[in-house]
Each structure stands twice: as structure tokens, then as C-alpha cells.
Motif scaffolding. Structure first.
Motif, PDB file in Angstrom:
ATOM      1  N   GLU A 111       0.834  -1.205   0.000  1.00 51.43           N
ATOM      2  CA  GLU A 111       0.000   0.000   0.000  1.00 51.43           C
ATOM      3  C   GLU A 111       0.869   1.255   0.000  1.00 51.43           C
ATOM      4  O   GLU A 111       0.595   2.226  -0.716  1.00 51.43           O
ATOM      5  CB  GLU A 111      -0.941   0.015   1.210  1.00 51.43           C
ATOM      6  CG  GLU A 111      -1.831   1.257   1.199  1.00 51.43           C
ATOM      7  CD  GLU A 111      -2.882   1.281   2.292  1.00 51.43           C
ATOM      8  OE1 GLU A 111      -2.941   0.318   3.078  1.00 51.43           O
ATOM      9  OE2 GLU A 111      -3.648   2.250   2.349  1.00 51.43           O
ATOM     10  N   VAL A 112       1.965   1.215   0.802  1.00 50.98           N
ATOM     11  CA  VAL A 112       2.879   2.371   0.844  1.00 50.98           C
ATOM     12  C   VAL A 112       3.440   2.619  -0.558  1.00 50.98           C
ATOM     13  O   VAL A 112       3.453   3.759  -1.065  1.00 50.98           O
ATOM     14  CB  VAL A 112       4.019   2.119   1.868  1.00 50.98           C
ATOM     15  CG1 VAL A 112       5.072   3.221   1.790  1.00 50.98           C
ATOM     16  CG2 VAL A 112       3.449   2.039   3.278  1.00 50.98           C
ATOM     17  N   ASN A 114       2.213   1.621  -3.370  1.00 50.18           N
ATOM     18  CA  ASN A 114       1.098   2.007  -4.238  1.00 50.18           C
ATOM     19  C   ASN A 114       0.839   3.507  -4.160  1.00 50.18           C
ATOM     20  O   ASN A 114       0.664   4.182  -5.179  1.00 50.18           O
ATOM     21  CB  ASN A 114      -0.127   1.191  -3.831  1.00 50.18           C
ATOM     22  CG  ASN A 114      -1.384   1.563  -4.612  1.00 50.18           C
ATOM     23  OD1 ASN A 114      -2.373   1.966  -4.037  1.00 50.18           O
ATOM     24  ND2 ASN A 114      -1.347   1.425  -5.941  1.00 50.18           N
ATOM     25  N   ILE A 115       0.845   4.020  -2.928  1.00 53.20           N
ATOM     26  CA  ILE A 115       0.572   5.456  -2.742  1.00 53.20           C
ATOM     27  C   ILE A 115       1.662   6.290  -3.413  1.00 53.20           C
ATOM     28  O   ILE A 115       1.384   7.251  -4.147  1.00 53.20           O
ATOM     29  CB  ILE A 115       0.455   5.770  -1.232  1.00 53.20           C
ATOM     30  CG1 ILE A 115      -0.851   5.178  -0.682  1.00 53.20           C
ATOM     31  CG2 ILE A 115       0.515   7.265  -0.986  1.00 53.20           C
ATOM     32  CD1 ILE A 115      -0.938   5.162   0.829  1.00 53.20           C
ATOM     33  N   ASN A 118       1.736   5.683  -7.373  1.00 49.78           N
ATOM     34  CA  ASN A 118       0.561   6.307  -7.998  1.00 49.78           C
ATOM     35  C   ASN A 118       0.715   7.826  -8.065  1.00 49.78           C
ATOM     36  O   ASN A 118       0.363   8.461  -9.062  1.00 49.78           O
ATOM     37  CB  ASN A 118      -0.704   5.961  -7.219  1.00 49.78           C
ATOM     38  CG  ASN A 118      -1.186   4.556  -7.533  1.00 49.78           C
ATOM     39  OD1 ASN A 118      -0.488   3.789  -8.194  1.00 49.78           O
ATOM     40  ND2 ASN A 118      -2.381   4.205  -7.055  1.00 49.78           N
TER      41      ASN A 118
END
Lengths: 200, 772
Positions: A111-112, A114-115, A118
């Protein structure tokens, strides 16, 4: 096209904008102060990159995102495995003694990554003003050379390398943001940058 | 919110998937809600279709979720929401209790031309829990591992330390098994016993480093080793003889400890040894020295004891003035060591033997006597008797200042001069056992003597050859010297004796004088004290007499003046019998008063003469009241049980106080009372009234002799009487409101009798404070 100093500055600016956004998001999610800095951004040859990141070290913890369109390639956030585990531990405020990357921590790290990816790709996509198709983000423990080989076409010899420093809980953890483009994609990026600067 | 139009799309295959799938439009209206999420959330697809996701789950409206989903709608990459940061995107209860943990991915989802977003929710509850358990297990294992590593490290260090200690120790360290075979032998042991480890390991201690039999004691060391190995706990320490490889016997002190194997079973013995050879040698030498010293100390103690006894006797006899010198032992008169030393030198110088013998034949000193005398004549009983005869001959036939030569019946010459101290013959100085130069010695005579007394003839004759020979002139000179020597000894000894006796006598006289002086001084001190007491008594008596005289004179004069006045009035009232009778009555009362005063002088005379006594205050006051005219004034003592230890003249005190109050209290006075209270162990007695009181200026001189409106003696006398038993008196009344005399009675000089023993009244007010 030539990758001159102005172009490099423009890429540095795009990445900084993306990282800045990502830092704000991470702070909000983790509820703890995280400082995310990019002290240096450079364009390196693939040969040098693999020498810097692959030699004499185990495979890196990598969160990668493949994209295809006007510009194709892979964007990745890479850490030494211990650094990746420590980063997750500090972000989730878990016991520092237990630092191996189990499935839950990998999800968190994903998730890290991904953030951050992105946010960076969002900045770049804006410049291109073109739609890109993205794969799902993926976590791998992989060497950079192998990551480059995952591209459908040959990789451009010019790779964007941005050092990323995460500072939290009194600890600084270093990783890298990579942008490995397929041959020809760098030109698309530079054209986009040129269009953007000429608009200004 | 109005339901939105839902396109007819067949997403039924998504119902088959084991993950939650929600498809939303850009405005977050729900297009699809699959069976799985309906099942988890217990909300049916019918209920959710067309509704706004953010309205049903407002938590998703946060920027960290919605902001990232919006990017998906704008064509950006998929958004991932990890269970760590977003555990419950769509809250749902797990069958095992608790909320489901969810891993969520939001991906673009195209339906024709419309770009929607598909939310894919994976239930990771089990994975989450398993991971947690795995982490706990792993942490626990790692902690355990870390502890073990620490323990192993500690053990390794401990073993290393132990090994270093054992190998480098300056002590013998060895191990033996249960059969007494050596299993370990440290470096020091190898150096000490001369065996390498390879040579000794596996061999029995007995016969290698322990001899079978201890050389000094004959102890069976095989038995000893067996006993130690069998019962190590009873043999923690032992010391025995050991043997080195080269046969040298050494002593070792061992400290033994039982060893156990991994099962806790006794497996052998660890012995640490210290070389005690040097110590034992030192101890033996010390013991020998100690024994020798002990003997010498015993001998010396006996000598000293004897010497002390002799010295004591000598001193006693010498210093006893009445003792006749002839009664003293010669040994007690002479300085024997000094004379012995002198005579030794004389014998060495002249070759002539000398001796000092007392009148009983005891040899006090002897030097340089020949073997024929020492080893033969004085040894044999019969020949010694002949020597004694010679001694007695001299004792009877000597004249002071001369010498006598005498050939004894043992056929040797003796020459003797007497030793006279003072005028007493106390012993003789001998030289002798010689031949004159011109004398022919008949060996046959001595040969016969040898035969007669049983001497070894050869030795006796050899001793005879060593007898010195002197000329008559030499003997003459020697004996003249001896005569003079005798004279000097005699004079010195006599002088010493006289001096010692004189000093002893002087000391005795001094001690007598000291005793006499001490006795005298003691008597002087006693006499001085007696005189001092007598003087004090005289002063007191004189003072009292003066006082008595003043009182008597003043009191009686006073009454006489009144009497004269009434007599004059009586003369004038001869014609008036009623008035005359009244005057005569008053005259009679004055006469009574004078009589009482005269009687009082007797009392005063006895002030301090009679011992103080316990007196009841109320009773005293009653007597006083009987002697005074009280008018209508109430006079009373508060406590009937109070007694004071005071001079018998206490009544005079209360008389004076009451009389003064009656005289000067004024018309308004209504009472005179005696109150008491305690103050820190002391008793305060207040004699108070409600009369005029005493002015401030009068208070200062109130107790001064002669001060006052009447006799001026009453209060002075009162203070004197009270002071005899330590009672003080002051006046502290308030002028205009009454007089108040306070007596302070020390503890021990007052008491309460009867039932009301401890009654103490609070401080009284003479007059209550006025309202203003």
C-alpha cells in the motif's frame, strides 16, 4: 531526444510533486509524522544502476507498477529487505524486535508503494496528457536487472533513479524510486515535458 | 435519496467468487453488490443497489480512501488498501467473532463507455490471525533463542574462565574417578609432581602421586584414599604425604569436592591441593623450638621463683632491724654474683682455687678448684667428711685480719682467713688444695688414699699431678691479699647492711609520721567543723536573743502604755463604777496580753531550738482566733486537713497575719481566710482578706524589721519562723481590695490528712473583678 539538464530538472520536479502528495497521504493514514524527502534524482545507465543496486546484496524488496501507452515501462519503489521491514514496523508502530516481512507486512508495504508510485505516475501522466494502462501493483523480492527484463520491449538505457528518504520515529530509512522505460518511451516523456514547458 | 437507474449488465459470475465485489459509479452509487459481500455484511444486493456507498459507509469519505478511489475514476492506477491501515473497509462480522479483516483493491472497471470502479475485498481474517500467531510464536522463539544464545555465551565464557583458572591456577587441581584413577591433572600438578598429563591420566593416584605408606606416621594411605573416594562428603579436607616422580616426599593439603554426572550420580572427586611441605617443616621446627623454649621457661621460672623467694627472704632478714647479723645466712649478706665473678678472675690469674664457706659448711662461692678436689675428695662421702672436718677446724680457729694454713687429712693444703661483718664472724675465705714448692710429695700416700676411698687410681694420680704448687712467699702474698679482700668485703657488706637498715628504718619512721600527720589533719578538720557549727549556733542564738529582746520590749511597752492610759482613766472614773468596771476589764485584758507576750518570749526563745513538727493549719488558726477580738469578721481556713512541717512557732505567724488584718483591714472588711492551691509540686497558702489592702509603697518594706504601724516586728518574725523550714512569704494583694499573703511551701513540707487528702482549690479571687 537529448536528455539535457532542463529535462532532468523537469523530471526531478515531477517526482518531487508526486512524492510530496504521497507524504501527505501517508501522514494521514499512519497518524504519525513521516517526512519523505527526495535528496537526489539522477538519470543513470542500466549498467550503473544494476552495479549500484544489485551487486553483493540480496534481491531487493520491490513494489512495482507496469504501465503501457504513450509511455511504457515500470515504476518501482525498492528497498533493501531489512529496510523495508523496518519501514513497515515503524509505520505500524509494532515491536521493533520483530522485523521480518510476513504476508501482512508485505500487504502494508504494497500500500505504501502504491501510494508513492501512484502519486509519481499521476504527476507524469498529467504531463503526458495521455491515458496509460496500469497493471496491478506487485510486491517482489527481485534484482533490478530481472525487473528490467520483465518489460515486453527492451529497456531504455536511461533510467530515472530517485533516492527516497523516509524519516519517522527518529529513524531514517533509505529506498529508491525507479522509472525504467521501454525504448522510445523516454522520448515520449521528454516530448511531454517539452510541451508542458512550452505551454508555460 | 432517489434510486438511480441501474444498467442491465450480467455480472452474475462475480457472485460466484469468494471475495467481496462492489462496483460503483463515479458518483459512488452502487451498481453491483455481490453475494459474498452481501453475506459478510448481512446486507442484500437489493438493499444496496443504487444507494450511495459513501452515505452507507461514511468512513470511506475520508481523503485517504476516497481521494485514492477518485484517482482510479480519473484513469489512474489501482488503489490498494492494506488490512494494517484499513482493516474494515466494509465492516462485517466474522463467524468466529470480531470484525473481518479485509485487504481491499480498487481497480478501474469499464462497462461499455462508462468507467466505473470495482472494489475487490478479500477476507484476510484467518491470514491476519495466523500471522499474528506466527509473529508471537516467532518472537517467543527468537526471545528463547536469544536467551539461549546468552546462556550459551555465558556458559562458554564460564567454561573458558574455568579452564583458564584451572590450567593457570597456582594450585594442584586433579580429578579422580570412583575407583581412584586420575582423570584430570592440571598444568601446575604436572609441574609439581613431574608427570605429564598423558603419563598420569588413567592411572591410580595411589602408587603414583600418593605413597602406599606415609613415611613419618606409617599411616596406610591406600585406606585413606579409598575412604576419601567412598565418602567425599566426610573428607572435605585432608592432608597427607605425597610423592613426586623423582621420589621426593612432599606434603599436600587437599580440598575435595564430589562430582556428579549429568544424571546427578556421584562420578568422582575434584581435589585442589596446596603444597604444605614448607609449612609442615616450619611447624615442626616451631614445635621443637616451642618445646625447648617451654623447658627453658619452666627452668627459668623455677629459678626465678627460687631467686625471688631467696631475695625476699634476704631482704626481709636484712631489713629486719632487730635481727642479729650472726642470725643471717651469709648468702643473704653478700653480693654473690659480684664476688663469684671477682674470684673467678682471681683463680684464672693465680691458678689457685678459692671458696667462701659459711659457718655451717655451705659453699657460697667457689672458683678454680682442682679436679682432685671437685671429682674425688668432695665427691666421695668419706673423703668429703674429712673436707668438712677441715672446714670446722677453720671455723673455730680463725682470727680476724689473719690467715691460717692447714694441711687437711686428705693431705692437701688449705689456707683460710675469716670473714667478719660488723663484729660477727659469718664465714671463711678459702684458698687451697695445693702443695708448697719445697714439699716432697709421697705418691704412696695418695695411692693409699685412692685405695682407701675407692678412687680410680690412675685418674686420681693424674688429678694429683695437676695440683698447683706455690712457694711460701707466694702463699704469703696471696693470703695477705685475701685477708685484705676479706676486710673489704666485710666492711662493704656491713656498710650496705647498715645503710639498708637505716633506709628501711627511715622509711618506716616516715610512714609513721605520715600516719600521724594524717590523723592530726583529720582531727583538725573535724574540730574546725565542730567549731564552725558551734559558731553558727552561737550566731543564731545571739540573733535570736537580740530579736527576742526587741520583741519583748516593744510588745510589753506597747501594752504598758495602754495599761497606763486605762489606769489614768480608771482614776478619773472612780466615781463611775460602771465605767470603772469597764476600764478594769480592759486593764485585765491588757494584763492577759502582756502575760501571753511574756509567754511568747519563751516560745521565741525556743524558735529553732525545738525540731520542726507537723501542725494542722486550721487548728493553729483556731488558737489564734481565740486570742484575738474578731468583731464580726469571719476568720476561717478552707482546708481542715492541711498540715505544715514547720517550726513550733507557726502559730505566731498566723497570729501576726490575722492581727495585722484586724488592725488595718478597715471597717468594710468582712472576712479573713486561708486558701490553698498547688503549683508545680509546691503548695501555695494564701492568707487573704477583703479589707483596705496594703499600699504599693508599704509593700516594699513590709517584711523589714521595725517597719509598720504597730510593733514592726510581726511580719519580720513571721518570715524568720517560716524560713526555718524553707517556706517563703510575700504579699501580692491589690491595694484597696484586700491584703493577700502568699506562703510558698516546698514539696515534702506539707500534707493533707483525713479524707480530704488531695483537695486543692483553684486560685481564689479576693474580690471579683468589678463590672467596669
Amino acid at each position: 531526444m537529448e536528455l539535457d539538464a532542463d529535462a532532468v530538472d523537469a523530471i526531478r520536479e515531477l517526482i518531487n510533486i508526486g512524492v510530496g502528495r504521497a507524504a501527505g497521504m501517508l501522514n494521514e493514514i499512519t497518524q504519525c509524522p513521516i517526512t519523505l524527502k527526495v535528496p537526489s534524482i539522477s538519470i543513470e545507465s542500466m549498467e550503473k544502476l544494476t552495479r549500484i543496486l544489485d551487486e553483493n546484496v540480496p534481491p531487493l524488496s520491490t513494489i512495482s507498477l507496469h504501465f503501457k501507452g504513450t509511455m511504457s515501462g515500470v515504476a518501482a519503489l525498492v528497498f533493501p529487505q531489512e529496510s523495508a521491514a523496518l519501514l513497515v514496523t515503524l509505520m505500524t508502530q509494532e515491536d521493533k524486535d520483530a522485523q521480518d516481512l510476513d504476508v501482512m507486512r508485505i500487504e502494508t508495504l504494497k500500500e505504501v508503494g502504491n501510494i508513492i508510485i501512484n502519486a509519481v505516475m499521476g504527476s507524469i501522466a498529467n504531463v503526458l496528457d495521455q491515458h496509460l494502462n496500469y497493471s496491478l501493483p506487485r510486491y517482489q523480492e527481485i534484482r533490478i536487472s530481472a525487473l528490467a527484463q520483465s518489460l515486453k520491449e527492451s529497456a531504455d538505457n536511461r533510467v530515472v533513479l530517485a533516492n527516497a528518504h523516509f524519516h519517522l520515529e527518529g529513524t531514517t530509512i533509505s529506498g529508491n524510486i525507479l522509472l525504467i522505460l521501454e525504448i522510445g518511451s523516454m522520448d515520449a516523456l521528454l516530448e511531454g515535458i517539452e510541451r508542458m514547458t512550452s505551454r508555460d | 435519496m432517489p434510486q438511480q437507474e441501474i444498467p442491465v449488465t450480467d455480472w452474475s459470475e462475480y457472485d460466484m467468487l469468494p471475495v467481496g465485489i462492489i462496483i460503483i459509479r463515479r458518483d459512488y452509487s452502487i451498481l453491483f453488490w455481490n453475494n459474498c459481500i452481501a453475506d459478510w455484511s448481512d446486507i442484500s444486493a437489493d438493499e444496496m443497489s443504487g444507494t450511495n456507498l459513501l452515505e452507507r459507509f461514511p468512513d470511506l469519505n475520508r481523503n485517504v480512501i476516497r481521494g485514492r478511489i477518485d484517482i482510479v475514476f480519473s484513469g489512474g492506477p489501482a488503489a490498494i488498501f492494506s488490512p494494517q491501515f484499513h482493516p474494515h473497509i466494509i465492516p462485517a462480522i466474522h463467524p468466529n467473532g470480531g470484525k473481518r479483516f479485509q485487504s481491499t483493491t480498487v481497480v478501474p472497471h469499464r462497462s461499455g463507455a462508462e468507467l466505473n470502479a470495482m472494489i475487490v475485498i478479500e477476507d484476510v481474517t484467518d491470514i491476519y490471525r495466523q500471522t499474528r500467531e506466527y509473529r508471537d510464536l516467532k518472537n517467543s522463539a527468537e526471545n528463547e533463542l536469544a536467551k539461549r544464545k546468552c546462556a550459551e555465551e555465558d556458559l562458554r565464557k564460564s567454561e573458558e574462565k574455568y579452564r583458564t583458572l584451572v590450567e593457570n591456577a597456582n594450585s594442584i587441581i586433579l580429578k579422580v574417578d570412583k575407583t581412584g584413577n586420575i582423570t584430570f591433572f592440571n598444568e601446575f600438578a604436572q609441574r609439581f609432581f613431574g608427570y605429564t598429563s598423558d603419563e598420569i591420566i588413567g592411572k591410580p593416584a595411589i602408587g603414583t602421586i600418593v605413597p602406599v605408606v606415609e613415611s613419618e606416621s606409617g599411616r596406610d594411605l591406600q585406606l585413606m584414599v579409598d575412604e576419601i573416594v567412598r565418602h567425599p562428603l566426610n573428607n572435605t579436607f585432608n592432608e597427607n604425604e605425597n610423592i613426586t616422580r623423582d621420589g621426593k616426599r612432599v606434603w599436600v593439603r587437599w580440598q575435595n569436592k564430589a562430582l556428579t554426572d549429568e544424571n546427578g550420580q556421584y562420578s568422582g572427586l575434584l581435589s585442589i591441593g596446596t603444597d604444605s611441605t614448607a609449612r609442615r617443616q616450619a611447624e615442626a621446627a616451631l614445635q621443637k623450638a616451642h618445646d625447648e623454649l617451654e623447658i627453658r621457661v619452666r627452668e627459668r621460672t623455677a629459678d626465678l621463683h627460687e631467686s625471688e623467694e631467696r631475695l625476699k627472704l634476704k631482704l626481709d632478714s636484712i631489713l629486719m632491724p632487730g635481727t642479729d647479723i650472726s642470725d643471717l645466712e651469709l648468702i643473704n649478706i653478700l653480693d654473690i654474683p659480684a664476688i663469684q665473678s671477682l674470684m673467678d678472675d682471681f683463680s684464672k690469674l693465680t691458678g689457685m682455687g678459692t671458696a667462701i664457706v659459711d659457718l655451717k659448711g655451705n659453699v657460697i662461692e667457689s672458683s678454680g678448684w682442682t679436679d682432685i678436689c671437685k671429682k674425688f675428695h668432695r665427691v666421695n662421702e668419706r673423703s668429703a667428711r674429712i673436707c668438712k672436718e677441715s672446714d670446722l677446724f677453720f671455723a673455730r680457729n680463725l682470727i680476724p685480719g689473719q690467715y691460717v694454713a692447714y694441711k687437711c687429712r686428705n693431705n692437701l693444703w688449705d689456707v683460710v682467713t675469716p670473714l667478719v661483718i660488723g663484729d660477727k664472724h659469718v664465714g671463711n675465705i678459702y684458698t687451697g688444695q695445693f702443695f708448697y714448692e719445697d714439699e716432697i710429695i709421697d705418691d704412696s700416700v695418695f695411692s693409699a688414699q685412692a685405695e682407701e676411698f675407692g678412687f680410680d687410681r690412675e685418674n686420681y694420680m693424674a688429678a694429683l699431678r695437676t695440683v698447683p704448687r706455690f712457694s711460701h712467699e707466694q702463699i704469703n702474698h696471696l693470703m695477705n691479699y685475701m685477708v685484705k679482700f676479706s676486710g673489704i668485703i666485710s666492711r662493704l657488706s656491713y656498710s650496705n647492711l647498715k645503710l639498708a637498715r637505716s633506709m628501711a628504718e627511715q622509711k618506716r619512721v616516715q610512714e609513721e609520721l605520715r600516719t600521724l600527720y594524717d590523723e592530726l589533719e583529720k582531727r583538725v578538720i573535724e574540730r574546725t567543723a565542730e567549731l564552725s557549727q558551734a559558731q553558727a549556733a552561737y550566731k543564731q542564738a545571739n540573733k535570736k536573743l537580740n530579736l527576742l529582746s526587741s520583741i519583748t520590749r516593744h510588745d510589753i511597752n506597747n501594752q504598758l502604755m495602754a495599761l497606763n492610759a486605762y489606769i489614768m482613766l480608771s482614776e478619773e472614773a472612780v466615781e463611775n463604777p460602771v465605767e470603772l468596771k469597764e476600764f478594769i476589764a480592759k486593764e485585765q485584758r491588757i494584763a492577759d496580753t502582756m502575760a501571753h507576750q511574756i509567754h511568747f518570749t519563751k516560745d521565741y526563745e525556743e524558735m529553732g531550738v525545738h525540731a520542726p513538727a507537723w501542725q494542722n493549719v486550721k487548728a493553729v488558726l483556731e488558737k489564734v482566733k481565740a486570742r484575738l477580738t474578731l468583731r464580726n469578721i469571719r476568720v476561717d481556713a478552707e482546708d481542715p486537713n492541711l498540715e505544715l512541717f514547720a517550726d513550733p512557732l507557726l502559730e505566731k505567724v498566723f497570729y501576726n497575719l490575722t492581727d495585722n488584718a484586724l488592725r488595718y483591714g478597715g471597717e468594710k472588711m468582712t472576712f479573713i481566710r486561708v486558701m490553698t492551691r498547688k503549683d508545680n509540686g509546691e503548695l501555695i497558702i494564701a492568707v487573704e482578706d477583703d479589707g483596705n489592702g496594703i499600699s504599693t509603697e508599704d509593700k516594699a518594706q513590709l517584711f523589714t524589721k521595725g517597719f509598720g504601724k504597730h510593733t514592726g516586728l510581726g511580719l519580720f518574725l513571721s518570715r524568720e519562723i517560716l524560713s526555718l523550714t524553707g517556706i517563703t512569704i510575700t504579699e501580692n494583694g491589690e491595694p484597696g481590695r484586700g491584703a493577700r499573703f502568699e506562703m510558698v511551701v516546698p514539696e515534702g513540707t506539707y500534707r493533707f490528712t483525713g479524707k480530704n487528702k488531695v483537695k486543692i482549690t483553684p486560685p481564689p479571687y479576693i474580690n471579683p473583678p468589678s463590672p467596669e
